[in-house]
Design a protein around this motif. Structure first.
Motif, PDB file in Angstrom:
ATOM      1  N   UNK A 114       0.778  -1.207   0.131  1.00  0.00           N
ATOM      2  CA  UNK A 114       0.084   0.090  -0.159  1.00  0.00           C
ATOM      3  C   UNK A 114       0.859   1.296   0.008  1.00  0.00           C
ATOM      4  N   UNK A 115       2.071   0.982  -0.127  1.00  0.00           N
ATOM      5  CA  UNK A 115       3.059   2.326  -0.250  1.00  0.00           C
ATOM      6  C   UNK A 115       3.062   2.987   1.232  1.00  0.00           C
ATOM      7  N   UNK A 116       2.710   2.520   2.213  1.00  0.00           N
ATOM      8  CA  UNK A 116       2.419   3.126   3.435  1.00  0.00           C
ATOM      9  C   UNK A 116       3.597   2.888   4.581  1.00  0.00           C
ATOM     10  N   UNK A 117       3.150   3.586   5.822  1.00  0.00           N
ATOM     11  CA  UNK A 117       4.441   3.006   7.032  1.00  0.00           C
ATOM     12  C   UNK A 117       3.655   1.827   7.479  1.00  0.00           C
ATOM     13  N   UNK A 118       4.786   1.040   8.192  1.00  0.00           N
ATOM     14  CA  UNK A 118       4.121  -0.176   8.928  1.00  0.00           C
ATOM     15  C   UNK A 118       3.231   0.249  10.292  1.00  0.00           C
ATOM     16  N   UNK A 119       2.136  -0.394  10.110  1.00  0.00           N
ATOM     17  CA  UNK A 119       1.309  -0.153  11.076  1.00  0.00           C
ATOM     18  C   UNK A 119       1.524  -0.955  12.647  1.00  0.00           C
ATOM     19  N   UNK A 120       2.371  -1.951  12.470  1.00  0.00           N
ATOM     20  CA  UNK A 120       2.700  -2.597  13.448  1.00  0.00           C
ATOM     21  C   UNK A 120       4.531  -2.786  13.463  1.00  0.00           C
ATOM     22  N   UNK A 121       5.152  -2.818  14.475  1.00  0.00           N
ATOM     23  CA  UNK A 121       6.507  -3.315  14.524  1.00  0.00           C
ATOM     24  C   UNK A 121       6.667  -4.800  14.273  1.00  0.00           C
ATOM     25  N   UNK A 122       7.714  -5.262  13.915  1.00  0.00           N
ATOM     26  CA  UNK A 122       8.151  -6.706  13.875  1.00  0.00           C
ATOM     27  C   UNK A 122       9.234  -7.081  14.412  1.00  0.00           C
ATOM     28  N   UNK A 123       9.465  -8.108  15.174  1.00  0.00           N
ATOM     29  CA  UNK A 123      10.612  -8.422  15.907  1.00  0.00           C
ATOM     30  C   UNK A 123      10.936  -9.770  16.076  1.00  0.00           C
ATOM     31  N   UNK A 124      11.840 -10.520  15.981  1.00  0.00           N
ATOM     32  CA  UNK A 124      12.254 -11.909  16.094  1.00  0.00           C
ATOM     33  C   UNK A 124      12.021 -12.459  17.503  1.00  0.00           C
ATOM     34  N   UNK A 125      11.175 -13.437  17.771  1.00  0.00           N
ATOM     35  CA  UNK A 125      10.860 -13.879  18.846  1.00  0.00           C
ATOM     36  C   UNK A 125      11.846 -15.250  19.249  1.00  0.00           C
ATOM     37  N   UNK A 126      12.357 -15.890  18.285  1.00  0.00           N
ATOM     38  CA  UNK A 126      13.305 -16.832  18.331  1.00  0.00           C
ATOM     39  C   UNK A 126      14.487 -16.662  17.136  1.00  0.00           C
ATOM     40  N   UNK A 127      15.691 -17.313  17.472  1.00  0.00           N
ATOM     41  CA  UNK A 127      16.487 -17.174  16.098  1.00  0.00           C
ATOM     42  C   UNK A 127      15.699 -17.705  15.093  1.00  0.00           C
ATOM     43  N   UNK A 128      15.947 -17.020  13.813  1.00  0.00           N
ATOM     44  CA  UNK A 128      15.192 -17.378  12.603  1.00  0.00           C
ATOM     45  C   UNK A 128      15.810 -16.622  11.298  1.00  0.00           C
ATOM     46  N   UNK A 129      15.096 -17.112  10.404  1.00  0.00           N
ATOM     47  CA  UNK A 129      15.561 -16.649   8.972  1.00  0.00           C
ATOM     48  C   UNK A 129      14.294 -16.017   8.328  1.00  0.00           C
ATOM     49  N   UNK A 130      14.400 -14.929   7.739  1.00  0.00           N
ATOM     50  CA  UNK A 130      13.343 -14.357   6.966  1.00  0.00           C
ATOM     51  C   UNK A 130      13.763 -13.847   5.298  1.00  0.00           C
ATOM     52  N   UNK A 131      12.950 -14.039   4.609  1.00  0.00           N
ATOM     53  CA  UNK A 131      13.152 -13.668   3.164  1.00  0.00           C
ATOM     54  C   UNK A 131      12.728 -12.058   3.130  1.00  0.00           C
TER      55      UNK A 131
END
Lengths: 244, 244
Positions: A88-105
């Motif tokens: 939507x070409x917007x700002x993030x409405x919520x933050x995002x945080x890893x709650x375990x070790x992980x890998x994201x694409x």
């Protein structure tokens, strides 16, 4: 590499995209290793990317003006997040945080938007994904409004059992403070509710929940909350506060 | 006729569609007059249409297994609803019912789906609408998890004030049982919370809420719920039950 595309291809927004098209689309994406607690993005940040979890767990959360935290979503393997803002070409409405070790694409929003504007199938697929995440949110709203804290935990445990019936042991996938925040409870209410679930055949041992009978637990989750509350007075002030 | 298209054109999913295209698209839609309490569709029903409110108020709700009701959404002029199911070719995830006399525009899902498959701009516009409704749900989830009942009412009243500051009188747009269900409270908790809001300069007279200072109310809504709860013990068991 193939495995990475396979995991991403199971995300709702990519599920209907033909695999060769998806591989081409994701070729310019990048892989991010996350330590537990690592910030993926901040609430209010301009959204340049969307994400798919390849391994581990990620939460999205909103900070309230007084500094409390409400966990809005919890994501694991093959879940995508951040697309509402990124597309939507917007700002993030919520933050995002890893709650375990992980890998994201991490997928560049511009690349996807560009691909979307020329690809009907992709656009409809992403739309289908948005509708699916919408349906999940509706279910969560219903659960928050009509279930007691104990029932929400029962629902949560049942969701971890999959389709199983009979007895079942599940591993609690993230820490209890986070489970409490996700269910809209205070951590101490969660502990009390876990203890109460003993009466329904649930034993908690460290990060394992041993369930004697999934059917029995499901029956409790579906009980009239008014009855269960008046009978057991078991949800006083639960749901009043997110976690801190 | 033009007014009807104008109202529909302000719905998020149609906002980016050029007016002539929208008129063509909506030519085959039909207008439904609704009495208060009229069923628009049932939870679980196959979705053949989506809707835009032209006049009045419509709620979407989920029945819990024990017969309680959780109000998931409340819609008025220029709001669309039912599109997640209609466009996903799914059953409705919640039922919809008129909560006042009203008029809705009923749009055939097949017509829209067909139009979508040949019209990139329309597809992206509908996608933008889906993302917007997603953001609204995230805000609602946050509010349910991190605010006390009193604070949720304050938020609700502030949302009716628009951008105003200073004093403000708002008309409560639907009955109190519904407001309670929407905020995830019991009706009696709502009445108690309304009484408590007196201390923050809010007087309820029938279906009017007279607010002495929007700023003061906003300050209360943003207070730490833990503090307000321990100080006033004002949310015992609120949020435990949806409306009946």
């Amino acid at each position: 590499m193939r495995t990475m595309f396979e995991i991403a291809g199971r995300a709702p927004i990519f599920r209907h995209v033909p695999p060769p098209d998806l591989e081409r689309l994701l070729q310019r994406s990048s892989v991010r290793q996350l330590d537990r607690g690592a910030c993926v993005y901040l609430q209010g940040e301009e959204a340049h990317s969307l994400f798919v979890v390849l391994e581990g767990w990620v939460k999205t959360y909103r900070m309230t003006p007084c500094g409390n935290e409400a966990v809005v979503g919890i994501f694991t393997k093959s879940d995508s997040f951040g697309e509402e803002a990124a597309l939507g070409n917007q700002n993030f409405v919520a933050g995002a945080e890893a709650v375990s070790q992980g890998i994201v694409l991490q997928i560049d929003a511009q690349v996807l938007t560009q691909a979307l504007s020329g690809d009907m199938v992709l656009c409809q697929s992403v739309l289908a994904g948005a509708m699916e995440s919408n349906r999940c949110l509706v279910e969560h709203v219903e659960q928050l409004k009509s279930h007691t804290g104990g029932q929400r935990i029962a629902d949560f445990l049942i969701s971890l059992c999959g389709d199983k019936s009979g007895n079942c042991t599940v591993i609690l996938p993230y820490d209890k403070v986070l489970i409490a925040a996700w269910l809209g409870m205070k951590p101490e209410s969660l502990s009390r509710a876990f203890r109460r679930l003993k009466a329904y055949g649930v034993t908690i041992q460290k990060d394992h929940a041993i369930i004697e009978s999934v059917e029995r637990l499901a029956h409790y989750a579906d009980e009239d909350p008014a009855e269960s509350w008046s009978a057991k007075n078991d949800c006083k002030a639960e749901r009043c506060i997110g976690s801190n």
